[in-house]
Design a protein around this motif. Structure first.
Motif, PDB file in Angstrom:
ATOM      1  N   SER A   1       0.813  -1.222   0.000  1.00  0.00           N
ATOM      2  CA  SER A   1       0.000   0.000   0.000  1.00  0.00           C
ATOM      3  C   SER A   1       0.845   1.270   0.000  1.00  0.00           C
ATOM      4  CB  SER A   1      -0.919   0.012   1.235  1.00  0.00           C
ATOM      5  OG  SER A   1      -1.718  -1.157   1.279  1.00  0.00           O
ATOM      6  N   ARG A   2       2.162   1.099  -0.010  1.00  0.00           N
ATOM      7  CA  ARG A   2       3.072   2.243   0.021  1.00  0.00           C
ATOM      8  C   ARG A   2       4.089   2.191  -1.109  1.00  0.00           C
ATOM      9  NH1 ARG A   2       0.832   6.216   3.045  1.00  0.00           N
ATOM     10  NH2 ARG A   2       0.379   5.598   5.185  1.00  0.00           N
ATOM     11  N   GLY A   3       3.686   1.644  -2.249  1.00  0.00           N
ATOM     12  CA  GLY A   3       4.579   1.617  -3.407  1.00  0.00           C
ATOM     13  C   GLY A   3       5.813   0.767  -3.206  1.00  0.00           C
ATOM     14  N   GLY A   4       5.702  -0.287  -2.387  1.00  0.00           N
ATOM     15  CA  GLY A   4       6.832  -1.173  -2.149  1.00  0.00           C
ATOM     16  C   GLY A   4       7.732  -0.736  -1.012  1.00  0.00           C
ATOM     17  N   LYS A   5       7.415   0.374  -0.352  1.00  0.00           N
ATOM     18  CA  LYS A   5       8.216   0.885   0.758  1.00  0.00           C
ATOM     19  C   LYS A   5       7.393   0.844   2.041  1.00  0.00           C
ATOM     20  CE  LYS A   5      10.596   4.113  -2.360  1.00  0.00           C
ATOM     21  NZ  LYS A   5      10.912   5.551  -2.614  1.00  0.00           N
ATOM     22  N   ALA A   6       8.072   1.139   3.154  1.00  0.00           N
ATOM     23  CA  ALA A   6       7.363   1.183   4.425  1.00  0.00           C
ATOM     24  C   ALA A   6       6.535   2.455   4.540  1.00  0.00           C
ATOM     25  CB  ALA A   6       8.345   1.091   5.588  1.00  0.00           C
ATOM     26  N   TYR A   7       6.888   3.499   3.757  1.00  0.00           N
ATOM     27  CA  TYR A   7       6.167   4.758   3.864  1.00  0.00           C
ATOM     28  C   TYR A   7       6.308   5.594   2.608  1.00  0.00           C
ATOM     29  CZ  TYR A   7       4.593   9.262   5.708  1.00  0.00           C
ATOM     30  OH  TYR A   7       3.916  10.443   5.906  1.00  0.00           O
ATOM     31  N   GLN A   8       5.252   6.328   2.306  1.00  0.00           N
ATOM     32  CA  GLN A   8       5.248   7.323   1.235  1.00  0.00           C
ATOM     33  C   GLN A   8       4.873   8.663   1.858  1.00  0.00           C
ATOM     34  OE1 GLN A   8       2.323   5.345  -1.294  1.00  0.00           O
ATOM     35  NE2 GLN A   8       3.778   5.349  -2.975  1.00  0.00           N
ATOM     36  N   SER A   9       5.648   9.684   1.566  1.00  0.00           N
ATOM     37  CA  SER A   9       5.398  10.985   2.188  1.00  0.00           C
ATOM     38  C   SER A   9       4.661  11.959   1.281  1.00  0.00           C
ATOM     39  CB  SER A   9       6.726  11.625   2.612  1.00  0.00           C
ATOM     40  OG  SER A   9       7.573  11.802   1.485  1.00  0.00           O
ATOM     41  N   GLY A  10       4.338  11.538   0.079  1.00  0.00           N
ATOM     42  CA  GLY A  10       3.687  12.442  -0.864  1.00  0.00           C
ATOM     43  C   GLY A  10       2.276  12.811  -0.453  1.00  0.00           C
ATOM     44  N   PHE A  11       1.898  14.063  -0.725  1.00  0.00           N
ATOM     45  CA  PHE A  11       0.538  14.504  -0.446  1.00  0.00           C
ATOM     46  C   PHE A  11      -0.452  13.625  -1.216  1.00  0.00           C
ATOM     47  CE2 PHE A  11       2.489  18.935   0.138  1.00  0.00           C
ATOM     48  CZ  PHE A  11       2.600  18.744   1.509  1.00  0.00           C
ATOM     49  N   GLY A  12      -1.574  13.340  -0.581  1.00  0.00           N
ATOM     50  CA  GLY A  12      -2.593  12.527  -1.221  1.00  0.00           C
ATOM     51  C   GLY A  12      -2.422  11.040  -0.991  1.00  0.00           C
ATOM     52  N   GLN A  13      -1.211  10.621  -0.565  1.00  0.00           N
ATOM     53  CA  GLN A  13      -0.946   9.204  -0.331  1.00  0.00           C
ATOM     54  C   GLN A  13      -0.557   8.908   1.104  1.00  0.00           C
ATOM     55  OE1 GLN A  13       2.169   8.541  -3.218  1.00  0.00           O
ATOM     56  NE2 GLN A  13       0.722   7.826  -4.773  1.00  0.00           N
ATOM     57  N   ARG A  14       0.071   9.851   1.776  1.00  0.00           N
ATOM     58  CA  ARG A  14       0.608   9.565   3.103  1.00  0.00           C
ATOM     59  C   ARG A  14      -0.467   9.223   4.129  1.00  0.00           C
ATOM     60  NH1 ARG A  14       2.344  15.198   5.943  1.00  0.00           N
ATOM     61  NH2 ARG A  14       0.566  16.479   5.319  1.00  0.00           N
ATOM     62  N   MET A  15      -1.664   9.765   3.969  1.00  0.00           N
ATOM     63  CA  MET A  15      -2.747   9.486   4.921  1.00  0.00           C
ATOM     64  C   MET A  15      -3.565   8.250   4.544  1.00  0.00           C
ATOM     65  SD  MET A  15      -2.450  11.897   7.145  1.00  0.00           S
ATOM     66  CE  MET A  15      -2.018  13.627   7.405  1.00  0.00           C
ATOM     67  N   ARG A  16      -3.595   7.908   3.262  1.00  0.00           N
ATOM     68  CA  ARG A  16      -4.513   6.880   2.780  1.00  0.00           C
ATOM     69  C   ARG A  16      -3.836   5.646   2.178  1.00  0.00           C
ATOM     70  NH1 ARG A  16      -7.271   9.337   5.616  1.00  0.00           N
ATOM     71  NH2 ARG A  16      -9.119  10.581   5.143  1.00  0.00           N
ATOM     72  N   GLY A  17      -2.615   5.808   1.639  1.00  0.00           N
ATOM     73  CA  GLY A  17      -1.990   4.696   0.949  1.00  0.00           C
ATOM     74  C   GLY A  17      -2.549   4.545  -0.456  1.00  0.00           C
ATOM     75  N   GLU A  18      -2.131   3.485  -1.132  1.00  0.00           N
ATOM     76  CA  GLU A  18      -2.599   3.230  -2.488  1.00  0.00           C
ATOM     77  C   GLU A  18      -2.686   1.732  -2.730  1.00  0.00           C
ATOM     78  OE1 GLU A  18       0.309   4.883  -5.122  1.00  0.00           O
ATOM     79  OE2 GLU A  18       1.870   3.447  -4.571  1.00  0.00           O
ATOM     80  N   GLY A  19      -3.337   1.335  -3.802  1.00  0.00           N
ATOM     81  CA  GLY A  19      -3.447  -0.084  -4.115  1.00  0.00           C
ATOM     82  C   GLY A  19      -4.750  -0.703  -3.655  1.00  0.00           C
ATOM     83  N   VAL A  20      -4.831  -2.026  -3.796  1.00  0.00           N
ATOM     84  CA  VAL A  20      -6.074  -2.761  -3.537  1.00  0.00           C
ATOM     85  C   VAL A  20      -6.542  -2.610  -2.099  1.00  0.00           C
ATOM     86  CG1 VAL A  20      -7.144  -5.045  -3.515  1.00  0.00           C
ATOM     87  CG2 VAL A  20      -5.574  -4.425  -5.361  1.00  0.00           C
ATOM     88  N   PHE A  21      -5.653  -2.842  -1.134  1.00  0.00           N
ATOM     89  CA  PHE A  21      -6.062  -2.781   0.271  1.00  0.00           C
ATOM     90  C   PHE A  21      -6.500  -1.369   0.648  1.00  0.00           C
ATOM     91  CE2 PHE A  21      -5.452  -2.182   4.802  1.00  0.00           C
ATOM     92  CZ  PHE A  21      -6.042  -3.314   5.334  1.00  0.00           C
ATOM     93  N   ALA A  22      -5.738  -0.367   0.223  1.00  0.00           N
ATOM     94  CA  ALA A  22      -6.069   1.025   0.548  1.00  0.00           C
ATOM     95  C   ALA A  22      -7.407   1.428  -0.068  1.00  0.00           C
ATOM     96  CB  ALA A  22      -4.959   1.953   0.068  1.00  0.00           C
ATOM     97  N   ASP A  23      -7.653   0.995  -1.300  1.00  0.00           N
ATOM     98  CA  ASP A  23      -8.924   1.312  -1.962  1.00  0.00           C
ATOM     99  C   ASP A  23     -10.093   0.645  -1.241  1.00  0.00           C
ATOM    100  OD1 ASP A  23      -7.540   2.781  -3.815  1.00  0.00           O
ATOM    101  OD2 ASP A  23      -7.586   1.238  -5.379  1.00  0.00           O
TER     102      ASP A  23
END
Length: 378
Positions: free
Chosen positions: A311-333
């Protein structure tokens, strides 16, 4: 650490180091690992006399003074519904292992681990600084979010009462504010908050990550129990204070299953606003959280971190706006869909409460003191 021996590929005995975490009662972190700014790392190794087999000594909370020239912090983030915050404490005795603010302790030359929850800083003149800034001729009123870095109602607030002093200042000027807490201590200040709420100047959110009391005790060892937080929501709501719940953080495969029930129980307690935050693990927090998982949930640890990284683009964390609070991918959606559906069924809104700013007025005494000339020393 403990030194053991094992046979290597060539049949020779070689030492191996086995980590033994420091388990302090009422603390979540298991180490005081150095920060990303430290040039050296330190490692405790047993010298053969079993020194690391002893119980960890008592870890007392140390509170230090934090000198500050200003108190309002202005931010620009599209992820947040406010543009200014106020943090009068640094470090947090609640000791939540997932706290995204832990890495900020590195800027003080302290560890994001045990130091963050035991070596705290407080700004004793926070209320006076706030008066000065509100009285500035160029200040424009907008809601202030209290304690967005560390909890405004952490345990040391009982003694220092900085949060109460700040709310008193805001009440005198009719200045709007909001805060998120996981402490029942906020009930102490209902006498100040309720009159402000009646004017459209205040709202309170309670943060609840899980309904499992055993997980909560390990996850956030010095915070109020989940049941107690629902009771606080009820008492605040009955006092006429607009309340909301933050399902935060959502930890995949560990606490995410509680989301719908948390929202339902919060609604029953009077909360009409809601939000959630997907687990955030910036900088040193990733290692600290994984240590915690390995200690308490070793069979789930790899699964939890796998979903986090998916949910973090293969990393433990993403700091980009729009992703840091919600994540991305199947689980986040899926998580976002579950939250939206539950809020729709309950009639809860994900939007923050609107505040009145037209009532703001600085007392004349503040302006006189802020405009007075600097006195000479001699």
């Amino acid at each position: 650490m403990d030194l053991r021996t094992e046979v290597d590929a060539e049949g020779e005995l070689s030492p191996s180091i086995i980590e033994k975490p420091l388990l302090y009662k009422g603390r979540a972190a298991h180490s005081n690992q150095v920060s990303r700014f430290d040039p050296h790392t330190r490692q405790a190794i047993d010298d053969g006399w079993g020194s690391l087999d002893e119980d960890a000594p008592a870890l007392r909370t140390e509170v230090m003074l934090d000198a500050a020239k200003t108190i309002i912090n202005y931010i620009q983030s599209p992820d947040l519904p406010f543009d200014r915050t106020l943090n009068h404490y640094r470090g947090c005795e609640h000791g939540c292992i997932y706290c995204y603010a832990r890495p900020t302790h590195a800027y003080l030359g302290l560890s994001p681990g045990l130091d963050f929850e035991s070596r705290l800083l407080m700004k004793p003149d926070a209320a006076e600084l706030l008066k000065k800034e509100l009285a500035h001729a160029k200040y424009q009123c907008a809601p202030i979010a209290l304690g967005m870095n560390t909890d405004s109602y952490q345990p040391i607030e009982r003694e220092y009462q900085l949060t109460r002093q700040i709310i008193q200042v805001l009440a005198e000027a009719n200045h709007p504010f909001s805060l998120v807490t996981k402490s029942s201590l906020v009930e102490r200040d209902i006498d100040l908050i309720a009159p402000m709420a009646a004017k459209g100047l205040a709202s309170i959110y309670l943060s609840i990550a899980t309904l499992d009391r055993q997980i909560a005790r390990r996850l956030e060892p010095r915070a109020a129990a989940p049941e107690r937080r629902f009771e606080t929501l009820r008492r605040l709501s009955e006092a006429g204070i607009p309340t909301g719940v933050m399902v935060a953080p959502v930890i995949p495969a560990l606490t995410d299953g509680d989301m719908e029930q948390i929202l339902t129980r919060a609604h029953q307690a009077g909360a009409r606003k809601a939000g959630y935050v997907f687990l955030r693990l910036p900088h040193e927090l990733s290692d600290l959280f994984e240590q915690w998982l390995q200690q308490y949930f070793p069979l789930k640890a790899s699964h939890v971190m796998s979903i986090v990284k998916q949910s973090r683009g293969g990393k433990a964390y993403q700091s980009g706006f729009g992703q840091r609070m919600r994540g991305e991918g199947v689980f986040a959606d899926l998580l976002a869909h579950r939250f939206k559906l539950s809020c729709q069924k309950l009639g809860m809104s994900g939007e923050r409460l609107g505040f009145r700013t037209d009532l703001f007025k600085v007392p004349d005494a503040w302006r006189q003191s802020s405009n007075s000339p600097q006195l000479t020393l001699f």
